[in-house]
Design an enzyme around this catalytic site. Structure first.
Site, PDB file in Angstrom:
ATOM      1  N   ASN A  99       0.816  -1.212   0.000  1.00  0.00           N
ATOM      2  CA  ASN A  99       0.000   0.000   0.000  1.00  0.00           C
ATOM      3  C   ASN A  99       0.859   1.277   0.000  1.00  0.00           C
ATOM      4  O   ASN A  99       2.026   1.245  -0.333  1.00  0.00           O
ATOM      5  CB  ASN A  99      -1.059  -0.008   1.098  1.00  0.00           C
ATOM      6  CG  ASN A  99      -2.325   0.686   0.612  1.00  0.00           C
ATOM      7  OD1 ASN A  99      -2.390   1.905   0.596  1.00  0.00           O
ATOM      8  ND2 ASN A  99      -3.304  -0.083   0.136  1.00  0.00           N
ATOM      9  N   ARG A 100       0.230   2.404   0.378  1.00  0.00           N
ATOM     10  CA  ARG A 100       0.816   3.713   0.042  1.00  0.00           C
ATOM     11  C   ARG A 100       1.676   4.315   1.150  1.00  0.00           C
ATOM     12  O   ARG A 100       1.370   4.153   2.336  1.00  0.00           O
ATOM     13  CB  ARG A 100      -0.310   4.705  -0.293  1.00  0.00           C
ATOM     14  CG  ARG A 100      -1.035   4.321  -1.559  1.00  0.00           C
ATOM     15  CD  ARG A 100      -2.227   5.206  -1.859  1.00  0.00           C
ATOM     16  NE  ARG A 100      -2.844   4.789  -3.120  1.00  0.00           N
ATOM     17  CZ  ARG A 100      -3.643   3.720  -3.238  1.00  0.00           C
ATOM     18  NH1 ARG A 100      -3.948   2.989  -2.190  1.00  0.00           N
ATOM     19  NH2 ARG A 100      -4.131   3.386  -4.425  1.00  0.00           N
ATOM     20  N   HIS A 125       2.802   0.126  -3.123  1.00  0.00           N
ATOM     21  CA  HIS A 125       3.202  -1.273  -3.274  1.00  0.00           C
ATOM     22  C   HIS A 125       4.679  -1.456  -3.620  1.00  0.00           C
ATOM     23  O   HIS A 125       5.033  -2.260  -4.484  1.00  0.00           O
ATOM     24  CB  HIS A 125       2.329  -1.951  -4.338  1.00  0.00           C
ATOM     25  CG  HIS A 125       0.891  -2.124  -3.936  1.00  0.00           C
ATOM     26  ND1 HIS A 125       0.480  -2.204  -2.635  1.00  0.00           N
ATOM     27  CD2 HIS A 125      -0.245  -2.229  -4.688  1.00  0.00           C
ATOM     28  CE1 HIS A 125      -0.841  -2.365  -2.590  1.00  0.00           C
ATOM     29  NE2 HIS A 125      -1.308  -2.369  -3.818  1.00  0.00           N
ATOM     30  N   HIS A 196      -1.531 -10.105  -2.890  1.00  0.00           N
ATOM     31  CA  HIS A 196      -2.509  -9.298  -3.623  1.00  0.00           C
ATOM     32  C   HIS A 196      -3.406 -10.138  -4.531  1.00  0.00           C
ATOM     33  O   HIS A 196      -3.839  -9.680  -5.601  1.00  0.00           O
ATOM     34  CB  HIS A 196      -1.775  -8.218  -4.421  1.00  0.00           C
ATOM     35  CG  HIS A 196      -2.556  -6.953  -4.604  1.00  0.00           C
ATOM     36  ND1 HIS A 196      -3.771  -6.909  -5.255  1.00  0.00           N
ATOM     37  CD2 HIS A 196      -2.310  -5.694  -4.200  1.00  0.00           C
ATOM     38  CE1 HIS A 196      -4.207  -5.663  -5.275  1.00  0.00           C
ATOM     39  NE2 HIS A 196      -3.347  -4.902  -4.626  1.00  0.00           N
ATOM     40  N   THR A 197      -3.715 -11.350  -4.108  1.00  0.00           N
ATOM     41  CA  THR A 197      -4.620 -12.185  -4.914  1.00  0.00           C
ATOM     42  C   THR A 197      -6.017 -11.569  -4.990  1.00  0.00           C
ATOM     43  O   THR A 197      -6.545 -11.067  -4.001  1.00  0.00           O
ATOM     44  CB  THR A 197      -4.677 -13.608  -4.317  1.00  0.00           C
ATOM     45  OG1 THR A 197      -3.452 -14.265  -4.642  1.00  0.00           O
ATOM     46  CG2 THR A 197      -5.836 -14.418  -4.858  1.00  0.00           C
ATOM     47  N   TYR A 198      -6.601 -11.610  -6.204  1.00  0.00           N
ATOM     48  CA  TYR A 198      -7.999 -11.214  -6.416  1.00  0.00           C
ATOM     49  C   TYR A 198      -8.832 -12.489  -6.458  1.00  0.00           C
ATOM     50  O   TYR A 198      -8.597 -13.356  -7.306  1.00  0.00           O
ATOM     51  CB  TYR A 198      -8.175 -10.524  -7.763  1.00  0.00           C
ATOM     52  CG  TYR A 198      -7.600  -9.141  -7.904  1.00  0.00           C
ATOM     53  CD1 TYR A 198      -6.232  -8.915  -7.796  1.00  0.00           C
ATOM     54  CD2 TYR A 198      -8.421  -8.056  -8.215  1.00  0.00           C
ATOM     55  CE1 TYR A 198      -5.710  -7.637  -7.969  1.00  0.00           C
ATOM     56  CE2 TYR A 198      -7.897  -6.782  -8.391  1.00  0.00           C
ATOM     57  CZ  TYR A 198      -6.542  -6.586  -8.263  1.00  0.00           C
ATOM     58  OH  TYR A 198      -6.023  -5.330  -8.441  1.00  0.00           O
ATOM     59  N   ASP A 268     -11.822   0.477  -0.762  1.00  0.00           N
ATOM     60  CA  ASP A 268     -10.376   0.364  -0.994  1.00  0.00           C
ATOM     61  C   ASP A 268      -9.718   0.943   0.252  1.00  0.00           C
ATOM     62  O   ASP A 268      -9.080   1.983   0.220  1.00  0.00           O
ATOM     63  CB  ASP A 268      -9.978   1.138  -2.261  1.00  0.00           C
ATOM     64  CG  ASP A 268      -8.521   0.916  -2.648  1.00  0.00           C
ATOM     65  OD1 ASP A 268      -7.820   0.196  -1.900  1.00  0.00           O
ATOM     66  OD2 ASP A 268      -8.096   1.460  -3.676  1.00  0.00           O
ATOM     67  N   GLN A 307      -6.511  -4.747   4.088  1.00  0.00           N
ATOM     68  CA  GLN A 307      -7.000  -3.863   3.032  1.00  0.00           C
ATOM     69  C   GLN A 307      -8.054  -4.638   2.257  1.00  0.00           C
ATOM     70  O   GLN A 307      -7.752  -5.674   1.666  1.00  0.00           O
ATOM     71  CB  GLN A 307      -5.844  -3.462   2.090  1.00  0.00           C
ATOM     72  CG  GLN A 307      -6.222  -2.445   1.027  1.00  0.00           C
ATOM     73  CD  GLN A 307      -6.165  -0.998   1.527  1.00  0.00           C
ATOM     74  OE1 GLN A 307      -5.639  -0.733   2.602  1.00  0.00           O
ATOM     75  NE2 GLN A 307      -6.692  -0.075   0.740  1.00  0.00           N
ATOM     76  N   GLU A 335      -6.013  -7.972   1.650  1.00  0.00           N
ATOM     77  CA  GLU A 335      -4.565  -7.857   1.812  1.00  0.00           C
ATOM     78  C   GLU A 335      -4.250  -7.659   3.292  1.00  0.00           C
ATOM     79  O   GLU A 335      -4.420  -6.574   3.824  1.00  0.00           O
ATOM     80  CB  GLU A 335      -4.053  -6.676   0.994  1.00  0.00           C
ATOM     81  CG  GLU A 335      -4.396  -6.763  -0.485  1.00  0.00           C
ATOM     82  CD  GLU A 335      -4.396  -5.388  -1.148  1.00  0.00           C
ATOM     83  OE1 GLU A 335      -3.364  -4.713  -1.145  1.00  0.00           O
ATOM     84  OE2 GLU A 335      -5.450  -4.980  -1.669  1.00  0.00           O
TER      85      GLU A 335
HETATM   86  C1  GLA Z   1      -4.449  -1.822  -3.447  1.00  0.00           C
HETATM   87  C2  GLA Z   1      -4.706  -0.363  -3.407  1.00  0.00           C
HETATM   88  C3  GLA Z   1      -5.618   0.015  -4.510  1.00  0.00           C
HETATM   89  C4  GLA Z   1      -5.056  -0.401  -5.850  1.00  0.00           C
HETATM   90  C5  GLA Z   1      -4.785  -1.864  -5.837  1.00  0.00           C
HETATM   91  C6  GLA Z   1      -4.118  -2.294  -7.113  1.00  0.00           C
HETATM   92  O1  GLA Z   1      -5.527  -2.531  -3.028  1.00  0.00           O
HETATM   93  O2  GLA Z   1      -5.203   0.076  -2.169  1.00  0.00           O
HETATM   94  O3  GLA Z   1      -5.867   1.391  -4.482  1.00  0.00           O
HETATM   95  O4  GLA Z   1      -3.866   0.291  -6.088  1.00  0.00           O
HETATM   96  O5  GLA Z   1      -3.995  -2.209  -4.738  1.00  0.00           O
HETATM   97  O6  GLA Z   1      -4.805  -1.891  -8.249  1.00  0.00           O
END
Ligand code: GLA
Length: 370
Positions: A99-100, A125, A196-198, A268, A307, A335
């Site tokens: 994350n940021r 990331h 970061h699996t979807y 998010d 997350q 996450e």
């Molecule tokens: C995380 C971030 C999102 C986005 C995804 C990847 O979940 O919080 O804002 O950047 O990764 O697309």
């Protein structure tokens, strides 16, 4: 003895050309070493992992009628991951900092560090070439477990310290995928590793996840500003669309008129996990049920946060491994992590790893049906 399945890159690559041709934006020293590994248990669960980005490319588990389905978004060739529009981090291990970090900057022990900025003015990331875009070393692998290692160099993406990282994926007979993260450093540095699996429990490419029912074991979350940087507050979720303390469909409140949903384009955000018991034992973080297939995903972790991102940036431009397009909110991520921007937030749990200390966390994805 079980057969150890290792599929060579030739199969992983399909017909899309040599790996080196596609590697233009990745710091990849040895594409020839990229392989696909298959983990299995005796219950029909299969997990595929590549050492490019330590990416989970596939998880196959049965639905309530016993039919196997691949429940994670991704590609069946490495170029798919390298060239994906908007870099969604499908299946990858994210690091050195998940994350940021605000404005790509933090001060540690009196020194200010400038990170690679890749998300507006922020670092997301791990920066431009995070752990999701490098080739990991396979330290050991058999049909149940794989250990991947990566050494991030001092000042790589702006972070101090040579960081030795290890991630181990293990499949159990209880249909669990256990993920163990481990890191040591030679200089103090922030570390926040996640996966970061979807997921789409109906099957990858099978449409929206808005009908999936989500429970988050969290009474508080960390609201953000417009750039998705936490404000530092941790309000209670009660009476807001962020209340998942009782299971509800992801889509139920997602379009509510709420500033935080506007900032995130949906969910998010990081939730503050309710914790009980031993700090080093994983506790329940989230449970997701897909009423259509009956599949249930349970997430447990030693981490203090999670997350929940529901694929707000997916918009149908990406076409996945079986040729189906990945539309808006067609996958969700859970996450497990420390909170975003912790290096700049004195009130959040620390993410600083110091020489002599060991970073060790565990997250378990468990699958069942109901
Ligand atoms: C995380 C971030 C999102 C986005 C995804 C990847 O979940 O919080 O804002 O950047 O990764 O697309």
């Amino acid at each position: 003895m079980r057969t150890f399945t290792l599929t060579c890159l030739a199969l992983f690559m399909t017909l899309t050309g040599s790996p080196s041709q596609a590697a233009s934006d990745a710091a990849v020293e040895d594409f020839d070493s990229i392989k696909l590994y298959t983990l299995k248990n005796d219950q029909g669960m299969t997990v595929k992992v590549t050492n490019y980005g330590a990416i989970i490319t596939s998880i196959t588990v049965p639905d309530r009628d016993g039919n196997p389905g691949d429940v994670v978004l991704g590609y069946n060739n490495v170029e798919g991951y390298i060239n994906a529009v908007d870099k969604p981090y499908f299946g990858a291990v994210v690091g050195r900092y998940g994350n940021r970090i605000a404005e790509g900057s933090f001060t540690l022990d009196g020194e200010t560090y400038s990170l690679a900025v890749n998300n507006g003015e922020n670092s997301l990331h791990g920066g431009i070439i995070g752990f999701d875009k490098v080739v990991w070393t396979v330290k050991s692998a058999d049909d149940r477990s794989i250990e991947l290692t990566y050494v991030a160099k001092d000042m790589e993406e702006g972070y101090p310290g040579n960081l030795d990282v290890s991630v181990t994926y293990t499949v159990t007979d209880e249909n669990q995928l256990v993920i163990d993260y481990h890191a040591t450093t030679d200089k103090a540095t922030p570390v926040n590793l996640t996966q970061h699996t979807y997921f789409n429990l109906q099957g990858e490419g099978e449409g929206s996840i808005l009908d999936h029912e989500l429970m988050l074991n969290a009474n508080e979350f960390t609201p953000v500003d417009q750039g998705l940087i936490p404000t530092g507050k941790t309000p209670n979720v009660e009476g807001t669309p962020f209340d998942f303390t009782s299971a509800k469909p992801i889509g139920r409140d997602i379009d509510d008129d709420h500033e935080q949903l506007t900032f995130g384009g949906g969910y998010d955000h990081n939730w503050v996990l309710n914790k009980s018991g031993e700090a080093d034992a994983p506790t329940l973080a989230a449970r997701v049920h897909d009423p259509a297939s009956g599949r249930v995903l349970t997430v447990s972790t030693t981490e203090p946060g999670i997350q929940f991102y529901c694929g707000n940036f997916l918009d149908g431009r990406l076409q996945g491994k079986s040729g189906k397009t990945y539309g808006h909110r067609s996958g969700f991520c859970l996450e497990t992590q420390h909170y975003p921007d912790s290096p700049n937030q004195p009130n959040f749990p620390s993410t600083i790893l110091r020489p002599g200390d060991t970073y060790q966390t565990q997250t378990v994805f468990g699958f069942s049906t109901k």
